[in-house]
Design a protein around this motif. Structure first.
Motif, PDB file in Angstrom:
ATOM      1  N   MET A  50       6.513 -26.549 -19.093  1.00 31.86           N
ATOM      2  CA  MET A  50       7.884 -27.928 -19.776  1.00 31.86           C
ATOM      3  C   MET A  50       6.979 -29.339 -20.509  1.00 31.86           C
ATOM      4  SD  MET A  50      10.594 -26.347 -17.635  1.00 31.86           S
ATOM      5  CE  MET A  50      10.845 -24.486 -17.586  1.00 31.86           C
ATOM      6  N   ASP A  51       6.166 -29.789 -19.945  1.00 35.57           N
ATOM      7  CA  ASP A  51       5.683 -31.240 -20.107  1.00 35.57           C
ATOM      8  C   ASP A  51       7.097 -32.008 -20.057  1.00 35.57           C
ATOM      9  OD1 ASP A  51       3.246 -30.666 -20.150  1.00 35.57           O
ATOM     10  OD2 ASP A  51       3.184 -29.602 -21.941  1.00 35.57           O
ATOM     11  N   ASP A  52       7.266 -32.600 -21.055  1.00 33.32           N
ATOM     12  CA  ASP A  52       8.081 -33.609 -21.671  1.00 33.32           C
ATOM     13  C   ASP A  52       9.843 -33.669 -22.117  1.00 33.32           C
ATOM     14  OD1 ASP A  52       7.030 -33.076 -24.138  1.00 33.32           O
ATOM     15  OD2 ASP A  52       7.325 -35.152 -25.469  1.00 33.32           O
ATOM     16  N   VAL A  53       9.664 -31.961 -21.235  1.00 32.33           N
ATOM     17  CA  VAL A  53      11.315 -31.248 -22.331  1.00 32.33           C
ATOM     18  C   VAL A  53      12.070 -31.430 -20.757  1.00 32.33           C
ATOM     19  CG1 VAL A  53      12.162 -29.299 -22.683  1.00 32.33           C
ATOM     20  CG2 VAL A  53      10.073 -29.999 -23.993  1.00 32.33           C
ATOM     21  N   GLU A  54      12.747 -31.435 -21.424  1.00 28.58           N
ATOM     22  CA  GLU A  54      14.441 -31.558 -19.600  1.00 28.58           C
ATOM     23  C   GLU A  54      14.851 -30.137 -19.968  1.00 28.58           C
ATOM     24  OE1 GLU A  54      16.966 -35.112 -20.626  1.00 28.58           O
ATOM     25  OE2 GLU A  54      15.630 -36.052 -21.188  1.00 28.58           O
ATOM     26  N   VAL A  55      15.583 -29.903 -18.619  1.00 26.49           N
ATOM     27  CA  VAL A  55      16.471 -28.639 -19.060  1.00 26.49           C
ATOM     28  C   VAL A  55      17.907 -29.282 -17.881  1.00 26.49           C
ATOM     29  CG1 VAL A  55      16.957 -26.596 -17.998  1.00 26.49           C
ATOM     30  CG2 VAL A  55      14.272 -27.002 -18.818  1.00 26.49           C
ATOM     31  N   TRP A  56      18.855 -28.160 -18.851  1.00 26.49           N
ATOM     32  CA  TRP A  56      20.256 -28.474 -18.413  1.00 26.49           C
ATOM     33  C   TRP A  56      21.348 -27.664 -18.641  1.00 26.49           C
ATOM     34  CZ3 TRP A  56      22.939 -34.099 -18.942  1.00 26.49           C
ATOM     35  CH2 TRP A  56      21.693 -35.064 -19.312  1.00 26.49           C
ATOM     36  N   SER A  57      21.056 -27.416 -17.055  1.00 24.69           N
ATOM     37  CA  SER A  57      22.400 -26.125 -16.786  1.00 24.69           C
ATOM     38  C   SER A  57      23.823 -26.557 -17.513  1.00 24.69           C
ATOM     39  CB  SER A  57      22.887 -26.233 -15.670  1.00 24.69           C
ATOM     40  OG  SER A  57      23.731 -25.196 -15.519  1.00 24.69           O
ATOM     41  N   TYR A  58      24.515 -25.648 -18.219  1.00 22.65           N
ATOM     42  CA  TYR A  58      25.942 -26.353 -18.723  1.00 22.65           C
ATOM     43  C   TYR A  58      27.251 -24.467 -18.914  1.00 22.65           C
ATOM     44  CZ  TYR A  58      29.178 -28.642 -22.309  1.00 22.65           C
ATOM     45  OH  TYR A  58      29.999 -29.074 -22.771  1.00 22.65           O
ATOM     46  N   ILE A  59      28.107 -24.864 -18.037  1.00 20.68           N
ATOM     47  CA  ILE A  59      29.077 -24.462 -17.455  1.00 20.68           C
ATOM     48  C   ILE A  59      30.142 -24.839 -17.747  1.00 20.68           C
ATOM     49  CG2 ILE A  59      30.485 -22.487 -15.546  1.00 20.68           C
ATOM     50  CD1 ILE A  59      27.397 -24.198 -14.192  1.00 20.68           C
ATOM     51  N   PRO A  60      31.034 -24.134 -19.405  1.00 21.84           N
ATOM     52  CA  PRO A  60      32.114 -24.627 -19.839  1.00 21.84           C
ATOM     53  C   PRO A  60      33.374 -24.455 -19.054  1.00 21.84           C
ATOM     54  CG  PRO A  60      30.351 -23.378 -21.621  1.00 21.84           C
ATOM     55  CD  PRO A  60      29.775 -23.281 -20.218  1.00 21.84           C
ATOM     56  N   GLN A  61      34.020 -25.024 -19.176  1.00 20.46           N
ATOM     57  CA  GLN A  61      35.146 -24.863 -18.174  1.00 20.46           C
ATOM     58  C   GLN A  61      36.888 -24.923 -19.169  1.00 20.46           C
ATOM     59  OE1 GLN A  61      35.623 -23.768 -14.813  1.00 20.46           O
ATOM     60  NE2 GLN A  61      33.116 -24.000 -15.199  1.00 20.46           N
ATOM     61  N   SER A  62      37.835 -25.501 -19.076  1.00 15.31           N
ATOM     62  CA  SER A  62      38.683 -25.374 -19.458  1.00 15.31           C
ATOM     63  C   SER A  62      38.819 -25.976 -20.639  1.00 15.31           C
ATOM     64  CB  SER A  62      40.179 -24.922 -18.781  1.00 15.31           C
ATOM     65  OG  SER A  62      40.317 -26.268 -18.776  1.00 15.31           O
ATOM     66  N   SER A  63      38.297 -27.410 -20.632  1.00 10.22           N
ATOM     67  CA  SER A  63      37.633 -28.482 -21.327  1.00 10.22           C
ATOM     68  C   SER A  63      36.660 -29.032 -21.540  1.00 10.22           C
ATOM     69  CB  SER A  63      38.982 -29.590 -21.601  1.00 10.22           C
ATOM     70  OG  SER A  63      39.262 -29.878 -20.630  1.00 10.22           O
ATOM     71  N   ILE A  64      36.263 -29.284 -22.331  1.00 10.41           N
ATOM     72  CA  ILE A  64      35.259 -30.861 -22.865  1.00 10.41           C
ATOM     73  C   ILE A  64      35.240 -31.293 -21.361  1.00 10.41           C
ATOM     74  CG2 ILE A  64      35.492 -32.191 -24.145  1.00 10.41           C
ATOM     75  CD1 ILE A  64      32.889 -32.124 -25.047  1.00 10.41           C
ATOM     76  N   GLU A  65      35.860 -32.273 -20.875  1.00 11.32           N
ATOM     77  CA  GLU A  65      36.119 -32.960 -19.869  1.00 11.32           C
ATOM     78  C   GLU A  65      35.568 -32.594 -18.796  1.00 11.32           C
ATOM     79  OE1 GLU A  65      38.053 -34.322 -23.370  1.00 11.32           O
ATOM     80  OE2 GLU A  65      38.426 -33.201 -22.158  1.00 11.32           O
ATOM     81  N   ASP A  66      35.823 -31.065 -18.469  1.00  6.81           N
ATOM     82  CA  ASP A  66      36.081 -30.574 -17.069  1.00  6.81           C
ATOM     83  C   ASP A  66      35.055 -29.412 -17.063  1.00  6.81           C
ATOM     84  OD1 ASP A  66      38.294 -31.811 -16.393  1.00  6.81           O
ATOM     85  OD2 ASP A  66      38.999 -30.053 -17.454  1.00  6.81           O
ATOM     86  N   ALA A  94      19.424 -21.422 -15.201  1.00  7.13           N
ATOM     87  CA  ALA A  94      18.561 -22.268 -15.145  1.00  7.13           C
ATOM     88  C   ALA A  94      17.123 -22.626 -14.268  1.00  7.13           C
ATOM     89  CB  ALA A  94      19.801 -23.728 -15.789  1.00  7.13           C
ATOM     90  N   GLU A  95      17.799 -22.649 -13.110  1.00 11.28           N
ATOM     91  CA  GLU A  95      17.227 -23.128 -11.706  1.00 11.28           C
ATOM     92  C   GLU A  95      16.079 -21.987 -12.283  1.00 11.28           C
ATOM     93  OE1 GLU A  95      19.922 -23.731  -8.546  1.00 11.28           O
ATOM     94  OE2 GLU A  95      20.301 -25.169  -9.091  1.00 11.28           O
ATOM     95  N   TYR A  96      16.430 -20.622 -12.052  1.00 11.87           N
ATOM     96  CA  TYR A  96      15.450 -20.066 -12.240  1.00 11.87           C
ATOM     97  C   TYR A  96      14.348 -20.111 -13.162  1.00 11.87           C
ATOM     98  CZ  TYR A  96      12.302 -15.782 -12.608  1.00 11.87           C
ATOM     99  OH  TYR A  96      11.236 -15.048 -12.954  1.00 11.87           O
ATOM    100  N   TYR A  97      14.027 -20.491 -14.137  1.00 11.31           N
ATOM    101  CA  TYR A  97      13.612 -20.915 -15.411  1.00 11.31           C
ATOM    102  C   TYR A  97      12.522 -21.903 -15.206  1.00 11.31           C
ATOM    103  CZ  TYR A  97      11.605 -21.733 -20.109  1.00 11.31           C
ATOM    104  OH  TYR A  97      10.797 -21.481 -21.002  1.00 11.31           O
ATOM    105  N   VAL A  98      13.304 -23.092 -14.273  1.00 10.70           N
ATOM    106  CA  VAL A  98      12.201 -24.078 -14.041  1.00 10.70           C
ATOM    107  C   VAL A  98      11.229 -23.910 -13.285  1.00 10.70           C
ATOM    108  CG1 VAL A  98      13.121 -26.710 -13.410  1.00 10.70           C
ATOM    109  CG2 VAL A  98      14.116 -25.788 -15.224  1.00 10.70           C
ATOM    110  N   ASP A  99      11.585 -23.196 -12.077  1.00 13.04           N
ATOM    111  CA  ASP A  99      10.883 -22.902 -10.862  1.00 13.04           C
ATOM    112  C   ASP A  99      10.046 -21.620 -11.328  1.00 13.04           C
ATOM    113  OD1 ASP A  99      13.084 -23.958  -8.999  1.00 13.04           O
ATOM    114  OD2 ASP A  99      13.763 -21.566  -8.545  1.00 13.04           O
ATOM    115  N   HIS A 100       9.790 -21.366 -12.338  1.00 11.60           N
ATOM    116  CA  HIS A 100       9.091 -20.261 -12.713  1.00 11.60           C
ATOM    117  C   HIS A 100       7.955 -20.901 -13.810  1.00 11.60           C
ATOM    118  CE1 HIS A 100      11.125 -17.587  -9.942  1.00 11.60           C
ATOM    119  NE2 HIS A 100      10.009 -16.793  -9.954  1.00 11.60           N
ATOM    120  N   TYR A 101       8.485 -22.375 -14.261  1.00 13.48           N
ATOM    121  CA  TYR A 101       7.732 -22.072 -16.131  1.00 13.48           C
ATOM    122  C   TYR A 101       8.016 -23.271 -16.482  1.00 13.48           C
ATOM    123  CZ  TYR A 101       8.161 -16.963 -17.150  1.00 13.48           C
ATOM    124  OH  TYR A 101       8.392 -15.518 -16.772  1.00 13.48           O
ATOM    125  N   GLY A 102       8.227 -24.275 -14.672  1.00 14.13           N
ATOM    126  CA  GLY A 102       8.074 -26.032 -15.351  1.00 14.13           C
ATOM    127  C   GLY A 102       7.026 -26.447 -15.168  1.00 14.13           C
ATOM    128  N   GLY A 103       5.989 -25.315 -15.358  1.00 14.60           N
ATOM    129  CA  GLY A 103       4.609 -25.790 -15.913  1.00 14.60           C
ATOM    130  C   GLY A 103       4.211 -26.327 -17.123  1.00 14.60           C
TER     131      GLY A 103
END
Length: 149
Positions: free
Chosen positions: A116-132, A105-114
């Motif tokens: 993206m305009d009004d688009v947010e990018v989020w990193s999501y790493i699933p764990q054992s439960s949604i709360e974690d 996700a960080e690579y993509y933002v670093d190289h293509y952030g120009g």
């Protein structure tokens, strides 16, 4: 935790952001993005103010850039640029490069952030439960570049 398949990932993201924003979302909501073009977005708040696209991509062989996946992400930026919403988000089930631990996700933002305009990018790493689950905003919404010209 190991990666989850793309469908389970979309479900997880939908549930997470329903809790996060305190709103209900439609799954796979069609939205017109051109004169004869409709795109089915992964998750859209029922009030239409939040549009989310989910991507579950990895580095090729743990190391190399996946060019076709980058093209698909850029296509997603185009579709998101065609909708009016308060928040436009790409949520990536993140992956980390073997050699240096670089986040996809960080690579993509670093190289293509120009692009993206009004688009947010989020990193999501699933764990054992949604709360974690580990969820982090990598890029905040910016200004639409052509509105400043």
């Amino acid at each position: 935790m190991e990666r989850v398949d793309w469908r389970a990932f979309e479900d997880r993201v939908n549930r997470y952001f329903e809790q996060y924003f305190g709103r209900s979302f439609f799954r796979e909501k069609e939205w017109r993005v051109g004169q004869e073009q409709v795109h089915k977005f992964d998750s859209v708040s029922k009030d239409g103010e939040i549009v989310i696209e989910c991507k579950s991509y990895t580095w090729v062989n743990g190391e190399d850039i996946p060019p076709a996946k980058i093209s698909t992400l850029n296509e997603t930026l185009l579709f998101l640029s065609r909708v009016e919403a308060e928040r436009k988000m790409i949520v990536i089930q993140d992956d980390f490069r073997d050699s240096d631990g670089k986040s996809f996700a960080e690579y993509y933002v670093d190289h293509y952030g120009g692009l993206m305009d009004d688009v947010e990018v989020w990193s999501y790493i699933p764990q054992s439960s949604i709360e974690d689950d580990e969820v982090e905003q990598i890029r905040e919404s910016g200004e639409v570049y052509y509105e400043e010209l």
